[in-house]
Design an enzyme around this catalytic site. Structure first.
Site, PDB file in Angstrom:
ATOM      1  N   PHE A   9      -4.278   0.131   5.894  1.00 17.53           N
ATOM      2  CA  PHE A   9      -3.522  -0.730   4.992  1.00 17.53           C
ATOM      3  C   PHE A   9      -2.541   0.076   4.157  1.00 17.53           C
ATOM      4  O   PHE A   9      -2.903   1.104   3.571  1.00 17.53           O
ATOM      5  CB  PHE A   9      -4.461  -1.447   4.013  1.00 17.53           C
ATOM      6  CG  PHE A   9      -5.228  -2.597   4.589  1.00 17.53           C
ATOM      7  CD1 PHE A   9      -4.654  -3.854   4.706  1.00 17.53           C
ATOM      8  CD2 PHE A   9      -6.547  -2.417   4.992  1.00 17.53           C
ATOM      9  CE1 PHE A   9      -5.368  -4.926   5.223  1.00 17.53           C
ATOM     10  CE2 PHE A   9      -7.276  -3.472   5.509  1.00 17.53           C
ATOM     11  CZ  PHE A   9      -6.686  -4.740   5.629  1.00 17.53           C
ATOM     12  N   ASP A  10      -1.322  -0.426   4.074  1.00 17.94           N
ATOM     13  CA  ASP A  10      -0.411   0.007   3.028  1.00 17.94           C
ATOM     14  C   ASP A  10      -1.003  -0.511   1.714  1.00 17.94           C
ATOM     15  O   ASP A  10      -1.876  -1.391   1.727  1.00 17.94           O
ATOM     16  CB  ASP A  10       0.976  -0.598   3.301  1.00 17.94           C
ATOM     17  CG  ASP A  10       1.967  -0.309   2.206  1.00 17.94           C
ATOM     18  OD1 ASP A  10       2.052   0.850   1.764  1.00 17.94           O
ATOM     19  OD2 ASP A  10       2.666  -1.247   1.772  1.00 17.94           O
ATOM     20  N   LEU A  11      -0.534  -0.012   0.586  1.00 17.14           N
ATOM     21  CA  LEU A  11      -1.071  -0.452  -0.712  1.00 17.14           C
ATOM     22  C   LEU A  11      -0.103  -1.370  -1.446  1.00 17.14           C
ATOM     23  O   LEU A  11      -0.356  -2.566  -1.600  1.00 17.14           O
ATOM     24  CB  LEU A  11      -1.414   0.773  -1.562  1.00 17.14           C
ATOM     25  CG  LEU A  11      -2.005   0.509  -2.952  1.00 17.14           C
ATOM     26  CD1 LEU A  11      -3.233  -0.398  -2.878  1.00 17.14           C
ATOM     27  CD2 LEU A  11      -2.357   1.831  -3.640  1.00 17.14           C
ATOM     28  N   ASP A  12       1.050  -0.832  -1.880  1.00 17.20           N
ATOM     29  CA  ASP A  12       2.015  -1.632  -2.636  1.00 17.20           C
ATOM     30  C   ASP A  12       2.620  -2.725  -1.762  1.00 17.20           C
ATOM     31  O   ASP A  12       3.169  -2.450  -0.695  1.00 17.20           O
ATOM     32  CB  ASP A  12       3.150  -0.745  -3.170  1.00 17.20           C
ATOM     33  CG  ASP A  12       2.647   0.323  -4.132  1.00 17.20           C
ATOM     34  OD1 ASP A  12       1.637   0.073  -4.807  1.00 17.20           O
ATOM     35  OD2 ASP A  12       3.261   1.398  -4.204  1.00 17.20           O
TER      36      ASP A  12
END
Length: 217
Positions: A9-12
């Site tokens: 997963f990317d975060l932002d």
């Protein structure tokens, strides 16, 4: 949609809406350096790509000036901007369900790893993640493809046949492709369906609920 065992997963813009804190930090850096604050439309383009690249391309700064801008950004972000942030509705349940299903969950973000770990702990999301991997503070690892490669290495993953990336910007899709991975585009984040499709996203999720269905059925 194929059954994936490992989800990066990317975060932002994928797990949290961090726009307020990031943009306030950019505004702070511009004021400190005596730069004109970019328009709102330009500021929004800072969301997603590596920060130093954005200061170069969006603010027109030289490499040295961009370094100073990143340093100024980091005066504001670690104490204020980092928590001007909120988790998207449905994300805790998604991560909990993935963990319950025996999936390996990895954060792969262009945000410095220390900041990413603090955010995941602050919002009580770290409990669902096997690894939190991010960029280096010295900018030697910021490109998304490099971050994803680092995340795979950290997790000891060599078989990529059941691995997928989830992110909201074209950088996530391109970085995944460079590592031989498919990418699901999180349209509810900072990118658009057009941007993600053009970059080659395998599938699109307009909402976290749609992402849940893509990953778990």
């Amino acid at each position: 949609m194929r059954n994936y065992d490992v989800i990066l997963f990317d975060l932002d813009g994928t797990l949290t809406d961090s726009a307020l804190g990031i943009l306030n930090s950019v505004r702070y850096a511009c004021r400190k350096l005596g730069l004109e604050i970019p328009s709102e439309a330009t500021l929004r383009k800072f969301l997603g790509p590596p920060l130093i690249d954005s200061f170069r391309t969006l603010a027109g700064l030289s490499d040295a000036e961009a370094d100073h801008a990143v340093s100024a950004f980091r005066e504001y972000f670690p104490t204020k901007g980092i928590f001007e942030n909120e988790v998207y509705d449905g994300v805790p349940a998604l991560l909990a369900d993935l963990k319950a299903a025996g999936k390996t969950v990895i954060i792969a973000t262009s945000k410095p790893e220390d900041f990413a770990k603090r955010i995941m702990t602050h919002f009580d999301l770290a409990q669902y993640c096997d690894f939190v991997c991010g960029a280096t503070m010295d900018e030697t690892r910021t490109d998304k493809a490099e971050v994803i490669a680092y995340a795979l290495e950290t997790a000891g993953i060599t078989d990529k046949s059941r691995v997928v990336m989830v992110g909201d910007r074209e950088h996530d899709v391109v970085g995944a492709k460079k590592n031989g991975l498919p990418c699901i585009g999180a349209v509810y984040g900072y990118g658009s369906a057009e941007e993600l499709t053009a970059a080659g996203a395998t599938a699109l999720a307009d909402t976290v609920d749609e992402l849940h269905k893509l990953l778990l059925g």
